[in-house]
Structures are given as structure tokens and as C-alpha cells.
Design an enzyme around this catalytic site. Structure first.
Site, PDB file in Angstrom:
ATOM      1  CD  GLU A   1       1.864 -10.420  -0.398  1.00 40.54           C
ATOM      2  OE1 GLU A   1       1.982  -9.251  -0.792  1.00 40.54           O
ATOM      3  OE2 GLU A   1       0.870 -10.808   0.228  1.00 40.54           O
TER       4      GLU A   1
ATOM      5  CG  ASP B   1      -3.043  -8.131   5.088  1.00 38.85           C
ATOM      6  OD1 ASP B   1      -1.950  -8.199   4.489  1.00 38.85           O
ATOM      7  OD2 ASP B   1      -4.087  -7.696   4.570  1.00 38.85           O
TER       8      ASP B   1
ATOM      9  CG  HIS C   1      -0.987  -5.611  -4.550  1.00 37.51           C
ATOM     10  ND1 HIS C   1       0.130  -5.584  -3.740  1.00 37.51           N
ATOM     11  CD2 HIS C   1      -1.821  -6.525  -3.968  1.00 37.51           C
ATOM     12  CE1 HIS C   1      -0.032  -6.432  -2.734  1.00 37.51           C
ATOM     13  NE2 HIS C   1      -1.215  -7.014  -2.835  1.00 37.51           N
TER      14      HIS C   1
ATOM     15  NE  ARG D   1      -3.829  -2.258   2.190  1.00 36.47           N
ATOM     16  CZ  ARG D   1      -3.593  -3.568   2.278  1.00 36.47           C
ATOM     17  NH1 ARG D   1      -2.386  -4.027   2.591  1.00 36.47           N
ATOM     18  NH2 ARG D   1      -4.569  -4.436   2.051  1.00 36.47           N
TER      19      ARG D   1
ATOM     20  CG  HIS E   1      -0.031 -11.520  -4.072  1.00 34.31           C
ATOM     21  ND1 HIS E   1      -0.870 -12.365  -3.375  1.00 34.31           N
ATOM     22  CD2 HIS E   1      -0.188 -10.304  -3.514  1.00 34.31           C
ATOM     23  CE1 HIS E   1      -1.518 -11.671  -2.460  1.00 34.31           C
ATOM     24  NE2 HIS E   1      -1.108 -10.414  -2.514  1.00 34.31           N
TER      25      HIS E   1
END
Ligand code: GLA
Length: 395
Positions: free
Chosen positions: A359, A296, A156, A131, A230
Site C-alpha cells: 500500500e 505489517d 483506515h 493508523r 488496499h
């Protein structure tokens, strides 16, 4: 009736015809690798030949006018499938003890579905993965505005990120590895980012069951860049259920706390004595309820300023005995436990926590966080990233 040839000749012809219909011993030879046809099933329908009969190979299979699928195989029977749309990993097949192969990465059955791919299955994300707050950043006193496709932030690479682009593919056939190099040239101003950017991502498979990703990029104007892959992993097999029973170890003593919209507060927090701590192996499901929304978060690699690749993550599935180590040059790894997977068609039917993403990347919102390692790329510089996924098939 008078026969034109003696009966024994008819019998001979019959025997020859029957034999021609039988499988020849060659049908079990190398090259008959697990099915390359995409399917939503966990297991391929062919039984692979004994282990010593696999060989390294690279095959190409056109899907339509734009999309081509590539199949990399090694001499242990591991297969990696890629497509040039999004420079995407569509399947990773690992041989299992019972002679079948198991696909351990979440995928869509139909390669053309990757034109949308809302969960970003297997794709390269960019120009800036993760982000950027409010879709705004400044370089050289000029403010740039990007799409806020993850309201209120940019995620992304925007509406048409690198995951939606057709990349140019070049095959790599070397003695000890096979692969594909994907190239994409992103125009100056594309998705609001400055500078013409040339990105190359090489996927390489060797006989040590390592899938290596080598990224390079150059620009003609100063820009920001944060590339990642990803893939969603499920070592029990894609579609076999939740990854909450997988065990994870991260070489990360700190993580990056974020606000409710996923933007870093700017601080690097210690994981010790919190549900974020994976400095020793922990089952993903054990403390996930204590983390609002599920994991996350970007973790900070210990000694992240060190040169070369370093082990950052080890994921293992006690049930199947399979494991994956990740080594990277990147300072961080986003741990995402598939919290937004909801079983719908949009996400290939996979349920919540059906896969885990690890990631490797720079920290989120770095262009607005002067304390974070820089993600600015200048014209005279070359962006470089190496990330290796090393698989172990079973106990
Ligand atoms: C990243 C983000 C998640 C989510 C996924 C895609 O991992 O951090 O919040 O957006 O991509 O669904």
C-alpha cells in the site's frame, strides 16, 4: 401424404436451421473477453481469443441501484474490474500461457459484500489510511478525536471510511488508455476529520499492462489526508494458496519500527542485516517467522523527497513467472502479508498469507510525528499521488 413443398426444400430449411445453431466465426472476435461475471474461481471460464485479437475497451455493468461494475480491457488481454462502492478493484485478470486468464487480486464473489469488506480488499482507504495513535491529533491548536476502530487506534478512516462510500464514476475513453475517475466529497466533520474534502481517484489501464492510479484532493479547511489502495495480490491466482513463495524487492533501505499496536516509535531503522531487508529479492516466507505477527510495516522509499514516480517494489512469483512492479510518488509502502486472513467468510474464505498488500502511502501516524513528511492539506493546496502497477504475464 402430399407435401406442400418438394422434399429438397425441407432439407434446405433443415440445413439452414442447423447452421444457425452453430457458433459463428465472429464468436472468436475481440470483445469476447474473459468472463466479467464475478466468481470465486481463480480462472475465468472462457478461453480468450489469440493475443492479437484483443482490443482496448471499457464496459459498464449495473449490479444494483447503487453499485456499478466497470471492466477495463487492453489489447494484451489484461482486464481490470472496478466498482464504484469504495472505488474498489474487484478483479485483475492476466492472460496466461494456456489461453486462460488468472485473477491475481483477492476478491469477494458478490459485489454487495463490499459494503462490509473487513479486510479492505481492493478499496481506496481514507481519509487517513493506516493508523493514528489513540485516534487523536491536533491541527492549529485544536484537538480532533476519531474512531478507535482498531483498538486502541484509528485505522483506515474509521467506522465508515472511503472504502464504504459510493463514489461518482466518470468513464475515460482515450486513444491509449481507458479508465474510470471516481469522485467522493467527504463532509466537514465526517468521521471526526475537519474540512470538506473532495477526492478524485482515476484508474487507468494502458496497452503496456500498466494500471495507473492518479489521486487528487482539495479541502476548504486544513485537514489531514493519507490515501492508498488496499489490493491484496497473489500472482499465482487468488485462492491458489499462500504468497510466502513470492519474491519481493523493495527500494527501501529503511523501515518504520512500530509498537505492539502498530504505532511508529518515531525512528526510521535500517533494514540491513535484519529480516526486514528486501533491498535484494527475498522470498517472503524465508524470514517471516522472525517477524512477530508477520510483515505489517511501512517501508521508507529511498530518495523519497524526489520528484515524480519512482520504482518502490517488485513482486514476482517464480512458479507462474508473473511479476508486478510498483512505481509511486509516495514516500512509503505498507508491506502487509495478509496476517489477519483466517479462512472465514468475512475475508472471502482466504487463508492466512493468501495475499500480499503493498500500500503506497505516507507514514502511519504522521499527524502526531513532526519528523515525518507532512500529511496536512491546506485549502490552497492540491493533494496529488500517482501510483503505477506494471504487470508482466509470464517468463
Ligand atoms: C493494513 C494494516 C493491517 C491490517 C490491514 C487490514 O494493512 O496495516 O494491520 O489492518 O490493513 O486488515
Amino acid at each position: 401424404m402430399k407435401l406442400l413443398v418438394p422434399v429438397r426444400h425441407y432439407l434446405l430449411i433443415l440445413v439452414v436451421l442447423i447452421l444457425a445453431g452453430c457458433p459463428s466465426p465472429d464468436d472468436n472476435q475481440p470483445g469476447n473477453l474473459p468472463s466479467a461475471t464475478p466468481d470465486s474461481e481463480t480462472k475465468s471460464e472462457h478461453t480468450p481469443p489469440p493475443e492479437d485479437q484483443f482490443e482496448m475497451s471499457l464496459q459498464r455493468d449495473p449490479v444494483d441501484d447503487e453499485i456499478t461494475r466497470y471492466m477495463l480491457s487492453n489489447d494484451k488481454g489484461m482486464v481490470v474490474e472496478l466498482i464504484n462502492l469504495g472505488a474498489t478493484v474487484t478483479r485483475v485478470l492476466l492472460p496466461s500461457g494456456n489461453g486462460e486468464s488468472v485473477n491475481v487480486t483477492l476478491n469477494f464473489e458478490d459485489p454487495t459484500t463490499y459494503k462490509m469488506n473487513p479486510p479492505y480488499f481492493g478499496s481506496i482507504c481514507g481519509r487517513y489510511s493506516n493508523r493514528i495513535a489513540q485516534g487523536k491529533f491536533s491541527l492549529n491548536n485544536q484537538e480532533y478525536t476519531l474512531a478507535t476502530n482498531n483498538d486502541p487506534n484509528h485505522l483506515h478512516g474509521g467506522n465508515e471510511g472511503f472504502n464504504k462510500k459510493i463514489w461518482i464514476a466518470e468513464e475515460i475513453n482515450e486513444a491509449d488508455q481507458v479508465g474510470v475517475q471516481f469522485t467522493y466529497v467527504s463532509a466537514d466533520g465526517e468521521e471526526g476529520y475537519p474540512g470538506t474534502l473532495t477526492v478524485k481517484v482515476k484508474y487507468l489501464l494502458n496497452n503496456d499492462n500498466e494500471l495507473k492510479l492518479e489521486y487528487t484532493a482539495t479541502t476548504d479547511k486544513e485537514t489531514v489526508l493519507n490515501l492508498t489502495n488496499h489490493c491484496y495480490w497473489n500472482l499465482g491466482g487468488a485462492g491458489s494458496g499462500s504468497i510466502l513463495n513470492h519474491e519481493l524487492n523493495l527500494n527501501c533501505s529503511q523501515y518504520i519500527p512500530v509498537d505492539k499496536t502498530g504505532i511508529p516509535t518515531g525512528e526510521l531503522a535500517d533494514v540491513a542485516e535484519t529480516p526486514m531487508d528486501f533491498t535484494s529479492f527475498h522470498t517472503l516466507g524465508k524470514r517471516i517467522e522472525q517477524v512477530e505477527g508477520g510483515y505489517d510495516h511501512c517501508y521508507v522509499r529511498d530518495n523519497y523527497d524526489s520528484e515524480g514516480v519512482q520504482l518502490i517494489a517488485t513482486l514476482r512469483d517464480p512458479e507462474s513467472g508473473r511479476s508486478m512492479e510498483i512505481l509511486t510518488t509516495e514516500p512509503g509502502v505498507q508491506l502487509y502479508t495478509g496476517n489477519f486472513l483466517d479462512g472465514s467468510e468475512n475475508v472471502g474464505g482466504y487463508a492466512k498469507h493468501g495475499g500480499i498488500c503493498l500500500e503506497c502511502q505516507h507514514f502511519p501516524d504522521s499527524p502526531n510525528q513532526p519528523e515525518f513528511p507532512s500529511t496536512t492539506l491546506a485549502p490552497q493546496e492540491v493533494y496529488q499521488q500517482t501510483t503505477i502497477h506494471r504487470f508482466k504475464f509470464a517468463k
